[in-house]
Design a protein around this motif. Sequence first.
Motif, mmCIF file in Angstrom:
data_model
loop_
_atom_site.group_PDB
_atom_site.id
_atom_site.type_symbol
_atom_site.label_atom_id
_atom_site.label_comp_id
_atom_site.label_asym_id
_atom_site.label_seq_id
_atom_site.Cartn_x
_atom_site.Cartn_y
_atom_site.Cartn_z
ATOM 1 N N ILE A 130 0.844 -1.196 0.000
ATOM 2 C CA ILE A 130 0.000 0.000 0.000
ATOM 3 C C ILE A 130 0.872 1.235 0.000
ATOM 4 O O ILE A 130 1.751 1.372 0.850
ATOM 5 C CB ILE A 130 -0.894 0.057 1.252
ATOM 6 C CG1 ILE A 130 -1.514 -1.309 1.564
ATOM 7 C CG2 ILE A 130 -1.979 1.109 1.080
ATOM 8 C CD1 ILE A 130 -2.402 -1.277 2.785
ATOM 9 N N PRO A 131 0.626 2.151 -0.938
ATOM 10 C CA PRO A 131 1.343 3.432 -0.908
ATOM 11 C C PRO A 131 1.036 4.186 0.382
ATOM 12 O O PRO A 131 -0.062 4.073 0.934
ATOM 13 C CB PRO A 131 0.780 4.193 -2.112
ATOM 14 C CG PRO A 131 0.170 3.169 -2.995
ATOM 15 C CD PRO A 131 -0.303 2.083 -2.074
ATOM 16 N N ARG A 132 1.976 4.958 0.832
ATOM 17 C CA ARG A 132 1.763 5.724 2.058
ATOM 18 C C ARG A 132 2.474 7.062 1.958
ATOM 19 O O ARG A 132 3.477 7.182 1.267
ATOM 20 C CB ARG A 132 2.309 4.945 3.240
ATOM 21 C CG ARG A 132 1.756 5.463 4.544
ATOM 22 C CD ARG A 132 1.639 4.359 5.559
ATOM 23 N NE ARG A 132 2.919 4.143 6.204
ATOM 24 C CZ ARG A 132 3.070 3.290 7.210
ATOM 25 N NH1 ARG A 132 2.053 2.576 7.646
ATOM 26 N NH2 ARG A 132 4.234 3.123 7.767
ATOM 27 N N LEU A 192 5.422 7.498 -4.387
ATOM 28 C CA LEU A 192 4.163 6.833 -4.725
ATOM 29 C C LEU A 192 2.991 7.738 -4.417
ATOM 30 O O LEU A 192 1.842 7.369 -4.579
ATOM 31 C CB LEU A 192 4.033 5.528 -3.928
ATOM 32 C CG LEU A 192 5.149 4.514 -4.173
ATOM 33 C CD1 LEU A 192 5.002 3.330 -3.232
ATOM 34 C CD2 LEU A 192 5.106 4.037 -5.616
#
Lengths: 399, 399, 399
Positions: free
Chosen positions: A330-332, A360
């Motif tokens: 998951i991008p963060r 990202l």
Amino acid sequence: MPQLSLHPDRLFPADPDTRAIARELYAQVAGLPIVSPHGHTDPAWFASDAAWTNATELLLAPDHYLFRMLYSQGIDLDALAVPRKGGLLPDTDPREAWRLFAANWHLFRGTPSSMWLDHVFAEVFGIAVTLDAGSADHYYDTIAEALASPAFRPRALFERFNIELLATTEGAGDDLKHHKAIRASGWKGNVVTTYRPDSVIDPEHDSFARDLARFAKLSGEDVGSWQGYLAAHRKRRADFRDMGATATDHGFLSARTADLSTAACEALFAKVMGGKADAAEAELFRAQMLTEMARMSLEDGMTMQIHPGATRNHNARLFASHGRDKGADIPRGTEYVEALRPMLDLFGNEPGLTVILFTLDETTYARNWRRSRAITPPCALARPGGSTTARRACAASAK
Amino acid sequence: MPQLSLHPDRLFPADPDTRAIARELYAQVAGLPIVSPHGHTDPAWFASDAAWTNATELLLAPDHYLFRMLYSQGIDLDALAVPRKGGLLPDTDPREAWRLFAANWHLFRGTPSSMWLDHVFAEVFGIAVTLDAGSADHYYDTIAEALASPAFRPRALFERFNIELLATTEGAGDDLKHHKAIRASGWKGNVVTTYRPDSVIDPEHDSFARDLARFAKLSGEDVGSWQGYLAAHRKRRADFRDMGATATDHGFLSARTADLSTAACEALFAKVMGGKADAAEAELFRAQMLTEMARMSLEDGMTMQIHPGATRNHNARLFASHGRDKGADIPRGTEYVEALRPMLDLFGNEPGLTVILFTLDETTYARNWRRSRAITPPCALARPGGSTTARRACAASAK
Amino acid sequence: MPQLSLHPDRLFPADPDTRAIARELYAQVAGLPIVSPHGHTDPAWFASDAAWTNATELLLAPDHYLFRMLYSQGIDLDALAVPRKGGLLPDTDPREAWRLFAANWHLFRGTPSSMWLDHVFAEVFGIAVTLDAGSADHYYDTIAEALASPAFRPRALFERFNIELLATTEGAGDDLKHHKAIRASGWKGNVVTTYRPDSVIDPEHDSFARDLARFAKLSGEDVGSWQGYLAAHRKRRADFRDMGATATDHGFLSARTADLSTAACEALFAKVMGGKADAAEAELFRAQMLTEMARMSLEDGMTMQIHPGATRNHNARLFASHGRDKGADIPRGTEYVEALRPMLDLFGNEPGLTVILFTLDETTYARNWRRSRAITPPCALARPGGSTTARRACAASAK
């Protein structure tokens, strides 16, 4: 069956004036050879030049963008022939997996995956109808037949695609045998490697112990001491440069760097190697090692790529059953300004250092950027009205 | 007086090609019945079917998007007939309040409030001139006359609007008498409730003690023990399902979840009920209860809605004088990836769980999303070029 | 040589319909006089009305947007004639610096700097060819010749540009002699000052001690006591109002405010003045002083401007050699909601207070805004479909 047709203006602006500019710009680059500095391919393909077998093995099972979408809709990974942890293949007929994928292809409407694969289907395999349950077997057979022919061997496709340079990525514990085989074969394709030492730098990586042992053996250095460990990196960076590498690649969650004293480095290193580092110390070790990699880049001229911001293996059950990189990343949001300060304070004014920062999170461009000799995404400023995609591409390729 | 006219292409793209597509898509859905899963209406309207009295009572005094804008420009809430804390009405002539609103209507130019209300004025009430100081009385009288007629009673409007389903939201301490009355009345309108237990879960909610007492009485459970408290939730969820509920709704500041042991839950619960929980413990209790709600959703099949990210009651003086929900709520950045991990580690791969995540921060889409069986906003990926509004709508309605 | 031409529709939408609206709106404002509330100019220009000497001194050496881009591409600041710390000029021929800039002007394609400067070149100096290595001397000579003429003196340009009001910004330790000279000169140009006390409020500012001494001397107050220090601010605010000021300006990294007791203020102040405040105490002092500035704004009616979010002097080496404001400032994400709460709890409902909040992070608009009497960016709501630039401009100018 509905026809598969690729609109020549796909992804261009709807507005006629700006679309005309897009056409003009695209025409100038469409015929150029491909230079792929971050190629995400397996060098074994080009070393052995063995034929791929079928659409499921080539296009579906390895593509986490595809199977994670299907998994989110309740489809089991086994039914898609996705390998389990350790590479074990489920007992699934690849044709059945492909049929299941085809029956759910409508879920990808409008996604990058769909645009990409439709291009592959139409342009590479010459298929003229859209993918759905009814055309699944036609696709599977057409692709299998093509893959069995000499024109679809890896090296033949490399040449057909007009690739001038392709950079793969290997870990610090890799013996680079495929790259050596490519060179020994006499084939003229320009395939180089990239040094990605994450698994021997991150104490929390699940392959840390195994890859560290290989790293020690391949480098011939005593990786049990801080100086020996650094020497091993220098040795392996040289090995990688022998196989054409011009860059390193680093993908930790944060972009944090550090500037510890030698004594502090040695104490931290001892904790890490003794398996006694807690989460904060593991993070600090990764931070210090980013700085060490920058220092070595100044020595050997390799470009440094940092791409933080992915929370990896977020789905604990999938990670247990299927291992890394199975679609639960998951991008963060990521902080760069304070994170990079220690490294920039040391090397940020050195003309000889080139660092490429990836993100990202496109909103980063609204906040964090800096002009220094070492790090510069000129396109972010240079195209304030450009699309996010264009700006992202620019930032990635900057300097 | 200037004519009030609604452009048939309002909110569509300016570009002719994409506008044509928008027209075509809209034409396909414009005539469909309304399914409103998050309806924000008062079930008492449909239970009593009593006439509304005037424009101020119906459209101005309850709409915090309207009065907070006016308040920001120096207009007193009393002058707008906004109820004070406890529902006490200020001694303001509703016609005067409407005139004040009309004289400031220009402040809303280009806002969603303006587009929404102009639609109501033109399409629902048939008014042909724009709202301003000069037309204020015409508006007030026209609306009052309409509201006095049978065609403008709540049930008549429900039918005129072609509403197939409307879900209201009630607290865990609500006896659902209005929903019972709707069913008992024989009217065929499909109005269901939604279980929103915030005020009996959040120890910092200003109605916590009062609503907990009602919750205990209505459930017949001993809410003084952890197991009894959970049993009371199960009982009330069943009561709500009897009144058509298919979903729960949870609105805390953070999306944090937790997975504590039973012993830890019991100890934390005792502190909360003893009034001894500090802010961190109150947060942890809310987090654990989100996980408990997910567990119960797996048991009873109710969809779980989570909408974090609103800092509520930020204006201390207004909160003291006028109570909750008076326009001093502020959207705030929200972390989802680590916050939801404990709950997802437990239930994230269960095909039977459906969770809808809302966000008040559109930049979240640039960062945090995950594909799992339980939580998936496919539209976010499926429409990368779509407008934020479209993506938000998609995410909200995604399974 | 390629012609320099400014497209009359530059920065307008490409779509013909919206471009027509942009043209219509622009035509309505293009001829209006300029009111510049945040003018970033040196009042000495208008006091002395001395001629500028050359293009490098006027346009290149003071513009950190220009030289930081060039520095990021490996060009030395000395070679661009950028002053070193303390104002010391490098021994660089200004014509050579200009030639270097001209040869690299292509790097600015598509940037705001390029649009801005091309406007200056064409409209102000009447140059008809584009800037590059070949036209560098033509530019340098043309500009030098113009600057030597009476029509290009500061006051003449002020009048030519049709400036109705220009606000400069001075520190709390400034004696305002240039503003006094402007008034004494009899010239009718309306140039006012703005009170920017950062350097006597921020204990970590590199001019804190020096400016505090001037602040004491100019105010005649005992700035060694908390009450005297506050009195000095009141005195200097009055001095600034005498020179036309209607606003104050505050630029710390965070927007944090505080509401400490008088005793706590006195204790904190003693630590700060004793040089014993740590980073957290310095931050708390800045926070308390923002609240004190709001309190004084309520007393004297001055508008308060807060622009947080810039990490200043990030490049330690450049800061050491060239001092502040040399291009190593980086925008950073900023929290407003909790940061401003203490101040808003005190004064947020006061009709007499006007606060303008700036942001360097456009994604803030997706999250943090509040309607109160004191702080309200109506345009953020009023133009949901507007461009970011428009919304930013609105927010900055919102009352």
